[in-house]
Scaffold this active site. Sequence first.
Site, mmCIF file in Angstrom:
data_model
loop_
_atom_site.group_PDB
_atom_site.id
_atom_site.type_symbol
_atom_site.label_atom_id
_atom_site.label_comp_id
_atom_site.label_asym_id
_atom_site.label_seq_id
_atom_site.Cartn_x
_atom_site.Cartn_y
_atom_site.Cartn_z
ATOM 1 N N ASN A 22 14.917 -6.787 29.449
ATOM 2 C CA ASN A 22 13.544 -7.191 29.794
ATOM 3 C C ASN A 22 13.546 -8.474 30.616
ATOM 4 O O ASN A 22 12.740 -8.622 31.528
ATOM 5 C CB ASN A 22 12.695 -7.380 28.536
ATOM 6 C CG ASN A 22 12.112 -6.079 28.029
ATOM 7 O OD1 ASN A 22 11.244 -5.480 28.662
ATOM 8 N ND2 ASN A 22 12.618 -5.598 26.897
ATOM 9 N N LEU A 98 8.982 -17.851 15.469
ATOM 10 C CA LEU A 98 8.578 -19.213 15.837
ATOM 11 C C LEU A 98 7.693 -19.803 14.733
ATOM 12 O O LEU A 98 6.903 -19.076 14.100
ATOM 13 C CB LEU A 98 7.804 -19.193 17.163
ATOM 14 C CG LEU A 98 8.582 -18.684 18.388
ATOM 15 C CD1 LEU A 98 7.638 -18.463 19.569
ATOM 16 C CD2 LEU A 98 9.696 -19.653 18.767
ATOM 17 N N HIS A 114 7.015 -5.768 21.971
ATOM 18 C CA HIS A 114 7.479 -5.180 20.706
ATOM 19 C C HIS A 114 7.636 -3.668 20.886
ATOM 20 O O HIS A 114 6.765 -3.023 21.465
ATOM 21 C CB HIS A 114 6.463 -5.497 19.601
ATOM 22 C CG HIS A 114 6.924 -5.047 18.252
ATOM 23 N ND1 HIS A 114 7.876 -5.726 17.532
ATOM 24 C CD2 HIS A 114 6.596 -3.955 17.517
ATOM 25 C CE1 HIS A 114 8.119 -5.080 16.398
ATOM 26 N NE2 HIS A 114 7.342 -4.010 16.374
#
Length: 193
Positions: A22, A98, A114
């Site tokens: 990606n 995070l 996702h």
Amino acid sequence: MVQSTGPKKIKSAVFISGTGSNLRSLIQFSKKNNSPISIDLIISDNPKAKGLKFGKIFKISKKVFNYDHKIIAEKKIISELKNKNIKLICLAGFMKILSKDFIKSFKGKILNIHPSLLPKYKGLDTHQRAMSNREKYSGCTVHLVNSRLDSGKIILQKKVKISKSETVKSLAKKVLIQEHKLYPKAIRKVFSL
Ligand code: GAR
């Protein structure tokens, strides 16, 4: 003659933990004249992430942070992002969660991809779970990151049909091909809103 450099692109960082396919597609997208973003920094928690090679190939700075001490790692990352004037974070196969404080300090400026049709199959092993549940479709989602895992506002999704002979591996591959198209599209959408 003075050449026009066109409108300024939004400086972005891509966070990875693994292969970085990606990341590569986002770099290629960012190089288009009409792309709203440039990629100025690659961040990883994993020194062995294969995707780090794209830093060298495309001459983009890359930094690895040791996540054994998450709070310290995040502090260092934030200062690196501020130094480089990064305005957008794209999570692309980044396998760490995070902290709330980190997300707060970049509120509304963190995107994630996702490999499922959220809100279905948040978390790990999405393809395995979709297949065990005999789903007819799976897919991928680009969403804004908030403090709950894989739960922020959905920007775009792409559905993928699960065939009778599908395996987890073949499904992952099929979905990944769509991810590479969906992430740039979602970024365009974010900047046209
Ligand atoms: C992608 O399928 C991405 O959606 C997934 O990891 C893969 C990374 O591939 N992300 C997650 O599962 C995040 N929870 P890549 O390194 O080749 O881009």
